[in-house]
Scaffold this motif. Structure first.
Motif, PDB file in Angstrom:
ATOM      1  N   GLN A  39      35.051   9.542  31.846  1.00  0.00           N
ATOM      2  CA  GLN A  39      33.984   9.055  32.700  1.00  0.00           C
ATOM      3  C   GLN A  39      33.012   8.257  31.849  1.00  0.00           C
ATOM      4  O   GLN A  39      32.726   8.629  30.719  1.00  0.00           O
ATOM      5  CB  GLN A  39      33.226  10.232  33.335  1.00  0.00           C
ATOM      6  CG  GLN A  39      33.414  10.393  34.824  1.00  0.00           C
ATOM      7  CD  GLN A  39      32.638  11.534  35.406  1.00  0.00           C
ATOM      8  OE1 GLN A  39      33.075  12.681  35.393  1.00  0.00           O
ATOM      9  NE2 GLN A  39      31.461  11.233  35.933  1.00  0.00           N
ATOM     10  N   HIS A  40      32.498   7.200  32.456  1.00  0.00           N
ATOM     11  CA  HIS A  40      31.549   6.361  31.724  1.00  0.00           C
ATOM     12  C   HIS A  40      30.494   5.821  32.670  1.00  0.00           C
ATOM     13  O   HIS A  40      30.857   5.359  33.771  1.00  0.00           O
ATOM     14  CB  HIS A  40      32.281   5.194  31.051  1.00  0.00           C
ATOM     15  CG  HIS A  40      31.369   4.275  30.313  1.00  0.00           C
ATOM     16  ND1 HIS A  40      30.884   4.547  29.059  1.00  0.00           N
ATOM     17  CD2 HIS A  40      30.810   3.093  30.687  1.00  0.00           C
ATOM     18  CE1 HIS A  40      30.091   3.566  28.682  1.00  0.00           C
ATOM     19  NE2 HIS A  40      30.029   2.677  29.644  1.00  0.00           N
ATOM     20  N   TYR A  96      27.100  14.030  38.067  1.00  0.00           N
ATOM     21  CA  TYR A  96      28.202  13.526  38.889  1.00  0.00           C
ATOM     22  C   TYR A  96      29.509  13.703  38.106  1.00  0.00           C
ATOM     23  O   TYR A  96      29.625  13.272  36.958  1.00  0.00           O
ATOM     24  CB  TYR A  96      27.991  12.054  39.249  1.00  0.00           C
ATOM     25  CG  TYR A  96      26.834  11.847  40.205  1.00  0.00           C
ATOM     26  CD1 TYR A  96      25.523  11.704  39.730  1.00  0.00           C
ATOM     27  CD2 TYR A  96      27.041  11.827  41.583  1.00  0.00           C
ATOM     28  CE1 TYR A  96      24.466  11.546  40.598  1.00  0.00           C
ATOM     29  CE2 TYR A  96      25.982  11.664  42.466  1.00  0.00           C
ATOM     30  CZ  TYR A  96      24.699  11.523  41.965  1.00  0.00           C
ATOM     31  OH  TYR A  96      23.650  11.376  42.842  1.00  0.00           O
ATOM     32  N   ILE A  97      30.456  14.333  38.753  1.00  0.00           N
ATOM     33  CA  ILE A  97      31.718  14.633  38.081  1.00  0.00           C
ATOM     34  C   ILE A  97      32.868  14.094  38.926  1.00  0.00           C
ATOM     35  O   ILE A  97      32.887  14.287  40.144  1.00  0.00           O
ATOM     36  CB  ILE A  97      31.926  16.157  37.913  1.00  0.00           C
ATOM     37  CG1 ILE A  97      30.711  16.809  37.262  1.00  0.00           C
ATOM     38  CG2 ILE A  97      33.178  16.448  37.095  1.00  0.00           C
ATOM     39  CD1 ILE A  97      30.779  18.331  37.249  1.00  0.00           C
ATOM     40  N   CYS A  98      33.812  13.447  38.270  1.00  0.00           N
ATOM     41  CA  CYS A  98      35.007  13.010  38.983  1.00  0.00           C
ATOM     42  C   CYS A  98      36.183  13.879  38.570  1.00  0.00           C
ATOM     43  O   CYS A  98      36.170  14.509  37.500  1.00  0.00           O
ATOM     44  CB  CYS A  98      35.318  11.546  38.706  1.00  0.00           C
ATOM     45  SG  CYS A  98      36.010  11.226  37.080  1.00  0.00           S
ATOM     46  N   LYS A 127      26.602   2.186  38.432  1.00  0.00           N
ATOM     47  CA  LYS A 127      28.048   2.348  38.632  1.00  0.00           C
ATOM     48  C   LYS A 127      28.596   3.328  37.612  1.00  0.00           C
ATOM     49  O   LYS A 127      28.323   3.218  36.417  1.00  0.00           O
ATOM     50  CB  LYS A 127      28.770   1.008  38.495  1.00  0.00           C
ATOM     51  CG  LYS A 127      30.296   1.123  38.666  1.00  0.00           C
ATOM     52  CD  LYS A 127      31.019  -0.185  38.418  1.00  0.00           C
ATOM     53  CE  LYS A 127      30.884  -1.114  39.578  1.00  0.00           C
ATOM     54  NZ  LYS A 127      31.751  -2.313  39.427  1.00  0.00           N
ATOM     55  N   ILE A 128      29.391   4.256  38.099  1.00  0.00           N
ATOM     56  CA  ILE A 128      30.038   5.245  37.236  1.00  0.00           C
ATOM     57  C   ILE A 128      31.544   5.045  37.339  1.00  0.00           C
ATOM     58  O   ILE A 128      32.084   4.955  38.442  1.00  0.00           O
ATOM     59  CB  ILE A 128      29.674   6.684  37.655  1.00  0.00           C
ATOM     60  CG1 ILE A 128      28.155   6.877  37.630  1.00  0.00           C
ATOM     61  CG2 ILE A 128      30.357   7.697  36.748  1.00  0.00           C
ATOM     62  CD1 ILE A 128      27.709   8.186  38.264  1.00  0.00           C
ATOM     63  N   GLU A 129      32.218   4.985  36.201  1.00  0.00           N
ATOM     64  CA  GLU A 129      33.666   4.794  36.172  1.00  0.00           C
ATOM     65  C   GLU A 129      34.385   6.087  35.842  1.00  0.00           C
ATOM     66  O   GLU A 129      33.944   6.867  35.005  1.00  0.00           O
ATOM     67  CB  GLU A 129      34.045   3.741  35.124  1.00  0.00           C
ATOM     68  CG  GLU A 129      33.653   2.335  35.463  1.00  0.00           C
ATOM     69  CD  GLU A 129      34.258   1.338  34.494  1.00  0.00           C
ATOM     70  OE1 GLU A 129      34.134   0.130  34.738  1.00  0.00           O
ATOM     71  OE2 GLU A 129      34.859   1.765  33.488  1.00  0.00           O
ATOM     72  N   CYS A 130      35.511   6.271  36.491  1.00  0.00           N
ATOM     73  CA  CYS A 130      36.360   7.439  36.242  1.00  0.00           C
ATOM     74  C   CYS A 130      37.780   6.929  36.009  1.00  0.00           C
ATOM     75  O   CYS A 130      38.327   6.216  36.851  1.00  0.00           O
ATOM     76  CB  CYS A 130      36.311   8.369  37.451  1.00  0.00           C
ATOM     77  SG  CYS A 130      37.382   9.823  37.327  1.00  0.00           S
TER      78      CYS A 130
END
Lengths: 116, 109
Positions: free
Chosen positions: A6-7, A92-94, A20-23
């Motif tokens: 995650q970034h 926030y967790i993916c 924006k959060i990337e998974c």
């Protein structure tokens, strides 16, 4: 195997901006990705479920226009928090699911969002 | 409605054994997970039970009784690093993961 990244890991933004959060699933293809939110001392709350190439399914009470989810490929899903407010500050967790019969979800390390 | 119950908090002594219980009422059942979560970190997988009985994995064991809607996580030879929250989660008939609120385990020397 089964690593999810995650970034960013931490982000601080001003009220009214978007984040924006990337998974990413690094070593497997994820047919389904899940986005969770966790407030302090509470359990995980599922926000939405996304399948590659289709629209995300949002849980009741989660605004789809505020939390935009894009699952463009089998290894990448993004969550965009639009017009963030202090109450959106959370962890926030993916997680990603490969579609195998174990049903195990592999979790990313999480993103700590602070909105000032 | 769907419901998963587990104790909010438990305290145990280093070197001892602790059992964390989980009861569930869900629409269908396709398996039960136990996850460990340290503060500020994402959950990590501990176990998955879909059939009745005990699954042992090192110091951790997980038990399931589908007829009773019951599971427990057994931790042996407790270490300080085992201080964490332990989350019970059930896959329902829609293959959705239903989460319990978690049990905070405090280990004392």
């Amino acid at each position: 195997g089964a690593v999810v990244s995650q970034h960013p890991s931490r982000v601080i933004c001003k009220s009214g901006t978007s984040v924006k959060i990337e998974c990413r699933s690094l070593d497997f293809q994820a047919t389904t990705m899940f986005w969770y939110r966790q407030f302090p001392k509470q359990s995980l709350m599922l926000m939405a479920t996304s399948n590659e190439g289709s629209k995300a399914t949002y849980e009741q009470g989660v605004e789809k226009d505020k939390f935009l989810i894009n699952h463009a490929s089998l290894t990448l899903s993004t969550l965009t928090v639009t017009s963030a407010h202090p109450e959106d500050s959370s962890f926030y967790i993916c997680s990603a699911y490969s579609g195998d019969r174990s049903y195990e979800q592999y979790f990313g390390p999480g993103t700590r969002l602070t909105v000032t | 409605g769907q419901n998963i119950d587990q104790p909010t908090e438990m305290t145990a002594t280093e070197g001892a054994i602790v059992q964390i219980n989980c009861t569930y009422q869900t629409s269908g059942f396709n398996g039960l997970f136990w996850y460990q979560q340290h503060a500020g970190e994402a959950p990590t997988f501990l176990s998955y039970n879909v059939l009745d009985g005990l699954e042992e994995k090192g110091r951790f064991s997980s038990f399931l009784s589908r007829s009773k809607g019951y599971s427990y996580l057994l931790l042996k030879e407790l270490q300080m690093k085992d201080s964490a929250s332990y989350l019970c989660a059930v896959i329902d008939s829609n293959y959705q993961l239903i989460w319990g609120a978690g049990t905070k385990l405090i280990i004392k020397p």
